[in-house]
Design a protein around this motif. Structure first.
Motif, PDB file in Angstrom:
ATOM      1  N   LYS A  72      79.696   7.371  45.787  1.00 53.01           N
ATOM      2  CA  LYS A  72      78.487   6.667  45.326  1.00 53.01           C
ATOM      3  C   LYS A  72      77.355   6.838  46.333  1.00 53.01           C
ATOM      4  CE  LYS A  72      80.733   3.119  42.523  1.00 53.01           C
ATOM      5  NZ  LYS A  72      80.920   1.685  42.305  1.00 53.01           N
ATOM      6  N   ARG A  73      77.662   6.682  47.620  1.00 52.87           N
ATOM      7  CA  ARG A  73      76.624   6.839  48.638  1.00 52.87           C
ATOM      8  C   ARG A  73      76.118   8.270  48.691  1.00 52.87           C
ATOM      9  NH1 ARG A  73      79.999   3.163  51.328  1.00 52.87           N
ATOM     10  NH2 ARG A  73      81.052   4.826  52.474  1.00 52.87           N
ATOM     11  N   ARG A  74      77.022   9.225  48.498  1.00 54.43           N
ATOM     12  CA  ARG A  74      76.618  10.628  48.489  1.00 54.43           C
ATOM     13  C   ARG A  74      75.649  10.888  47.333  1.00 54.43           C
ATOM     14  NH1 ARG A  74      81.515  12.997  48.595  1.00 54.43           N
ATOM     15  NH2 ARG A  74      81.558  12.868  50.847  1.00 54.43           N
ATOM     16  N   ALA A  75      75.942  10.329  46.167  1.00 54.42           N
ATOM     17  CA  ALA A  75      75.051  10.497  45.011  1.00 54.42           C
ATOM     18  C   ALA A  75      73.700   9.838  45.283  1.00 54.42           C
ATOM     19  CB  ALA A  75      75.694   9.908  43.757  1.00 54.42           C
ATOM     20  N   LEU A  76      73.716   8.667  45.885  1.00 54.48           N
ATOM     21  CA  LEU A  76      72.460   7.999  46.222  1.00 54.48           C
ATOM     22  C   LEU A  76      71.684   8.787  47.275  1.00 54.48           C
ATOM     23  CD1 LEU A  76      73.646   4.283  46.299  1.00 54.48           C
ATOM     24  CD2 LEU A  76      72.104   5.335  44.636  1.00 54.48           C
ATOM     25  N   TRP A  77      72.381   9.375  48.219  1.00 54.70           N
ATOM     26  CA  TRP A  77      71.728  10.176  49.239  1.00 54.70           C
ATOM     27  C   TRP A  77      71.054  11.394  48.621  1.00 54.70           C
ATOM     28  CZ3 TRP A  77      72.821  15.099  51.391  1.00 54.70           C
ATOM     29  CH2 TRP A  77      72.115  15.387  52.551  1.00 54.70           C
ATOM     30  N   VAL A  78      71.740  12.032  47.643  1.00 51.23           N
ATOM     31  CA  VAL A  78      71.143  13.175  46.941  1.00 51.23           C
ATOM     32  C   VAL A  78      69.872  12.735  46.224  1.00 51.23           C
ATOM     33  CG1 VAL A  78      71.485  14.784  45.009  1.00 51.23           C
ATOM     34  CG2 VAL A  78      73.282  14.482  46.716  1.00 51.23           C
ATOM     35  N   LYS A  79      69.924  11.581  45.546  1.00 53.28           N
ATOM     36  CA  LYS A  79      68.726  11.060  44.874  1.00 53.28           C
ATOM     37  C   LYS A  79      67.617  10.790  45.888  1.00 53.28           C
ATOM     38  CE  LYS A  79      70.796   8.770  40.882  1.00 53.28           C
ATOM     39  NZ  LYS A  79      70.994   7.488  40.212  1.00 53.28           N
ATOM     40  N   GLU A  82      66.058  14.055  46.939  1.00 55.12           N
ATOM     41  CA  GLU A  82      65.189  14.565  45.875  1.00 55.12           C
ATOM     42  C   GLU A  82      63.867  13.792  45.828  1.00 55.12           C
ATOM     43  OE1 GLU A  82      67.612  14.195  42.407  1.00 55.12           O
ATOM     44  OE2 GLU A  82      68.812  15.976  42.882  1.00 55.12           O
ATOM     45  N   LEU A  83      63.954  12.482  45.972  1.00 47.31           N
ATOM     46  CA  LEU A  83      62.753  11.648  45.972  1.00 47.31           C
ATOM     47  C   LEU A  83      61.845  12.016  47.140  1.00 47.31           C
ATOM     48  CD1 LEU A  83      61.186   9.194  44.816  1.00 47.31           C
ATOM     49  CD2 LEU A  83      62.505   7.787  46.414  1.00 47.31           C
ATOM     50  N   ALA A  89      56.249  17.121  48.477  1.00 48.53           N
ATOM     51  CA  ALA A  89      55.599  18.184  47.714  1.00 48.53           C
ATOM     52  C   ALA A  89      54.259  17.700  47.173  1.00 48.53           C
ATOM     53  CB  ALA A  89      56.499  18.646  46.573  1.00 48.53           C
ATOM     54  N   GLN A  90      54.216  16.461  46.715  1.00 48.67           N
ATOM     55  CA  GLN A  90      52.956  15.909  46.217  1.00 48.67           C
ATOM     56  C   GLN A  90      51.942  15.768  47.336  1.00 48.67           C
ATOM     57  OE1 GLN A  90      54.001  12.215  44.359  1.00 48.67           O
ATOM     58  NE2 GLN A  90      54.795  13.183  42.506  1.00 48.67           N
ATOM     59  N   LEU A  91      52.414  15.378  48.511  1.00 49.73           N
ATOM     60  CA  LEU A  91      51.500  15.249  49.645  1.00 49.73           C
ATOM     61  C   LEU A  91      50.916  16.593  50.023  1.00 49.73           C
ATOM     62  CD1 LEU A  91      53.362  12.761  52.027  1.00 49.73           C
ATOM     63  CD2 LEU A  91      51.357  12.306  50.617  1.00 49.73           C
TER      64      LEU A  91
END
Length: 107
Positions: A72-79, A82-83, A89-91
């Protein structure tokens, strides 16, 4: 009437029987103690085996829980990565305007 010799013989016979009963009692008690000692040892061994199995089961469940939460933490870390990547990228593209504040200059 009993003679003194008859009395002494019977007395010795009774004393010998008394002695033999004590010897027999000690032997039987020792046999019972040995039997129960063996049974207690077997129970203690069984207890240790069951206790070890219980500890192994607990450790396995802990490992499963740790693994599940790591995933679960790994999935959250990936998110999160990405965020952060999208934000950076926007900056770089200049699409985001900084907030408008009235900056006061130090006098």
């Amino acid at each position: 009437m009993m003679t003194r010799e008859q009395y002494i013989l019977q007395k010795q016979e009774i004393d010998e029987q008394m002695k033999q009963t004590r010897i027999a009692e000690r032997k039987e008690t020792a046999a019972v103690n040995d039997d129960y000692e063996l049974r207690m040892r077997d129970l203690a061994d069984a207890y240790r085996r069951q206790r070890q199995a219980l500890f192994e089961e607990r450790d396995q469940k802990r490992t499963e829980i740790e693994s599940r939460y790591k995933d679960k933490r790994r999935a959250l870390w990936v998110k999160d990565c990405e965020l952060v990547s999208r934000w950076r990228a926007q900056l770089n593209n200049g699409e985001i305007t900084p907030p408008h504040h009235q900056w006061r200059r130090a006098a």
